[in-house]
Design a protein around this motif. Sequence first.
Motif, PDB file in Angstrom:
ATOM      1  N   CYS A 246     -26.942   4.353  87.281  1.00 27.06           N
ATOM      2  CA  CYS A 246     -27.280   3.518  86.116  1.00 27.06           C
ATOM      3  C   CYS A 246     -26.032   2.965  85.352  1.00 27.06           C
ATOM      4  N   TYR A 247     -26.110   1.898  85.197  1.00 32.90           N
ATOM      5  CA  TYR A 247     -24.962   1.071  84.468  1.00 32.90           C
ATOM      6  C   TYR A 247     -25.245   0.486  83.187  1.00 32.90           C
ATOM      7  N   LEU A 248     -24.359   0.511  82.416  1.00 33.11           N
ATOM      8  CA  LEU A 248     -24.163   0.075  81.030  1.00 33.11           C
ATOM      9  C   LEU A 248     -23.131  -0.791  80.783  1.00 33.11           C
ATOM     10  N   LEU A 249     -23.576  -2.014  80.550  1.00 35.95           N
ATOM     11  CA  LEU A 249     -22.556  -3.023  80.150  1.00 35.95           C
ATOM     12  C   LEU A 249     -22.650  -3.148  78.484  1.00 35.95           C
ATOM     13  N   LEU A 250     -21.374  -3.019  78.207  1.00 37.85           N
ATOM     14  CA  LEU A 250     -20.992  -2.877  76.851  1.00 37.85           C
ATOM     15  C   LEU A 250     -20.421  -3.986  76.233  1.00 37.85           C
TER      16      LEU A 250
ATOM     17  N   GLU B 178     -23.323  -3.111  71.535  1.00 40.61           N
ATOM     18  CA  GLU B 178     -24.813  -3.359  72.314  1.00 40.61           C
ATOM     19  C   GLU B 178     -24.331  -3.246  73.692  1.00 40.61           C
ATOM     20  N   CYS B 179     -25.518  -2.989  74.467  1.00 44.74           N
ATOM     21  CA  CYS B 179     -25.223  -2.883  75.702  1.00 44.74           C
ATOM     22  C   CYS B 179     -26.660  -3.107  76.514  1.00 44.74           C
ATOM     23  N   LEU B 180     -26.596  -3.588  77.831  1.00 44.67           N
ATOM     24  CA  LEU B 180     -27.805  -3.670  78.667  1.00 44.67           C
ATOM     25  C   LEU B 180     -27.714  -2.755  79.653  1.00 44.67           C
ATOM     26  N   ILE B 181     -28.796  -2.192  80.152  1.00 40.26           N
ATOM     27  CA  ILE B 181     -29.203  -0.889  80.854  1.00 40.26           C
ATOM     28  C   ILE B 181     -29.414  -1.282  82.239  1.00 40.26           C
ATOM     29  N   PHE B 182     -28.697  -1.093  83.188  1.00 41.92           N
ATOM     30  CA  PHE B 182     -29.296  -1.385  84.544  1.00 41.92           C
ATOM     31  C   PHE B 182     -29.691  -0.111  85.410  1.00 41.92           C
ATOM     32  N   ASP B 183     -30.741  -0.253  85.931  1.00 43.45           N
ATOM     33  CA  ASP B 183     -31.259   0.752  86.774  1.00 43.45           C
ATOM     34  C   ASP B 183     -31.432   2.278  86.152  1.00 43.45           C
ATOM     35  N   PRO B 184     -32.196   2.418  85.179  1.00 42.53           N
ATOM     36  CA  PRO B 184     -32.298   3.850  84.499  1.00 42.53           C
ATOM     37  C   PRO B 184     -33.014   4.821  85.623  1.00 42.53           C
TER      38      PRO B 184
ATOM     39  N   ILE C 255     -28.602 -12.741  77.078  1.00 45.52           N
ATOM     40  CA  ILE C 255     -29.309 -11.853  76.271  1.00 45.52           C
ATOM     41  C   ILE C 255     -28.333 -11.436  75.402  1.00 45.52           C
ATOM     42  N   GLY C 256     -28.567 -11.644  73.962  1.00 44.50           N
ATOM     43  CA  GLY C 256     -27.249 -11.462  73.197  1.00 44.50           C
ATOM     44  C   GLY C 256     -26.226 -12.324  73.438  1.00 44.50           C
ATOM     45  N   ASP C 257     -25.227 -11.662  73.397  1.00 47.74           N
ATOM     46  CA  ASP C 257     -23.772 -12.120  73.632  1.00 47.74           C
ATOM     47  C   ASP C 257     -23.630 -11.893  75.269  1.00 47.74           C
ATOM     48  N   PHE C 258     -24.620 -11.423  75.872  1.00 45.06           N
ATOM     49  CA  PHE C 258     -24.319 -11.299  77.526  1.00 45.06           C
ATOM     50  C   PHE C 258     -24.751 -12.406  78.275  1.00 45.06           C
ATOM     51  N   LYS C 259     -23.900 -12.700  79.373  1.00 40.65           N
ATOM     52  CA  LYS C 259     -24.307 -13.722  80.108  1.00 40.65           C
ATOM     53  C   LYS C 259     -24.372 -13.128  81.641  1.00 40.65           C
ATOM     54  N   LEU C 260     -25.101 -13.300  82.343  1.00 42.16           N
ATOM     55  CA  LEU C 260     -25.155 -12.964  83.635  1.00 42.16           C
ATOM     56  C   LEU C 260     -25.721 -14.115  84.731  1.00 42.16           C
ATOM     57  N   GLN C 261     -25.154 -13.933  85.964  1.00 36.11           N
ATOM     58  CA  GLN C 261     -25.808 -14.715  87.041  1.00 36.11           C
ATOM     59  C   GLN C 261     -26.638 -13.857  87.710  1.00 36.11           C
ATOM     60  N   VAL C 262     -28.065 -14.184  87.974  1.00 37.32           N
ATOM     61  CA  VAL C 262     -28.964 -13.413  88.757  1.00 37.32           C
ATOM     62  C   VAL C 262     -28.995 -14.155  90.344  1.00 37.32           C
ATOM     63  N   PHE C 263     -28.637 -13.214  91.186  1.00 44.04           N
ATOM     64  CA  PHE C 263     -28.508 -13.719  92.735  1.00 44.04           C
ATOM     65  C   PHE C 263     -29.750 -13.162  93.281  1.00 44.04           C
ATOM     66  N   GLU C 264     -30.518 -13.671  94.230  1.00 43.70           N
ATOM     67  CA  GLU C 264     -31.765 -13.111  94.706  1.00 43.70           C
ATOM     68  C   GLU C 264     -30.935 -12.560  96.066  1.00 43.70           C
ATOM     69  N   THR C 265     -31.202 -11.189  96.350  1.00 44.78           N
ATOM     70  CA  THR C 265     -30.310 -10.677  97.251  1.00 44.78           C
ATOM     71  C   THR C 265     -31.387  -9.617  98.203  1.00 44.78           C
ATOM     72  N   PRO C 266     -32.458 -10.310  98.777  1.00 43.19           N
ATOM     73  CA  PRO C 266     -33.461  -9.247  99.443  1.00 43.19           C
ATOM     74  C   PRO C 266     -32.870  -8.678 100.623  1.00 43.19           C
ATOM     75  N   GLY C 267     -33.779  -7.760 101.175  1.00 44.27           N
ATOM     76  CA  GLY C 267     -33.226  -7.097 102.306  1.00 44.27           C
ATOM     77  C   GLY C 267     -33.495  -5.821 102.472  1.00 44.27           C
ATOM     78  N   HIS C 268     -32.921  -5.012 101.469  1.00 41.15           N
ATOM     79  CA  HIS C 268     -33.432  -3.818 101.167  1.00 41.15           C
ATOM     80  C   HIS C 268     -34.618  -3.734 100.672  1.00 41.15           C
ATOM     81  N   SER C 269     -35.107  -4.279  99.907  1.00 40.35           N
ATOM     82  CA  SER C 269     -36.465  -4.659  99.189  1.00 40.35           C
ATOM     83  C   SER C 269     -36.657  -6.074  99.041  1.00 40.35           C
ATOM     84  N   PRO C 270     -38.058  -6.447  99.055  1.00 34.22           N
ATOM     85  CA  PRO C 270     -38.272  -7.897  98.889  1.00 34.22           C
ATOM     86  C   PRO C 270     -37.858  -8.545  97.779  1.00 34.22           C
ATOM     87  N   GLY C 271     -37.681  -7.778  96.566  1.00 36.07           N
ATOM     88  CA  GLY C 271     -37.341  -8.330  95.120  1.00 36.07           C
ATOM     89  C   GLY C 271     -35.985  -8.010  94.740  1.00 36.07           C
TER      90      GLY C 271
END
Length: 211
Positions: A15-19, A24-30, A118-134
């Motif tokens: 799990c990753y926290l971007l602080l 404030e933080c974003l939580i990735f994959d809890p 999201i708040g002060d956070f800015k992320l680029q979302v890349f579609e990277t299927p292969g391990h799973s479709p989403g």
Amino acid sequence: MNWKQVPLGPLQTNCYLLLNEHKECLIFDPGGEGNKLLTLLAKEALQPLAILLTHAHFDHIGAVDDVREHFNIPVYLHKNEAKWLLDANLNGSSRFGFDVQAKAPADKLLDAEQTLRIGDFKLQVFETPGHSPGSVSYYSQETEAVCAGDTLFMESIGRTDLRGGNHNQLLQSIHDKLLTLPENTLVLPGHGPVTSVENEMDSNPFLHGFS
């Protein structure tokens, strides 16, 4: 801004926290151990704004309910796995003797590559299927890091023998989306140690000879 890695759950999924500087933080994959994660967040006096899933395999979603209910924050997931949060067969937990199902679907479904703010956070979302479709990867230019889920590991790649997996698609995703990032970009994988784009270009045996 900076990242914090927190291995959680039966498979010690990262799990990753971007602080940010405002605590404030974003939580990735809890992935699990919700009480452990909530205790850490309270100890650090952090205020989560959202949960972002790289994909919906059971070992990445085990603490979604605990965190979402405690903070009343949205969950982001790609539309191709919209049903997986609620289905132990789709998310793979039944195959491994678990029964992992969220109580509610994702609040925000990603349907294209995009910039998330999201708040002060800015992320680029890349579609990277292969391990799973989403499967998606979240790139933070400010921190020079990409949260890649189970797409790319240190000198390895994600497995493709689970539902919707596709080996050639996975390699294409890595080459087209991740290896095109600046070479100094840190790769934050779903399992194991942090690596870099440069290291994987030079040392990953699964990526050599693919075009």
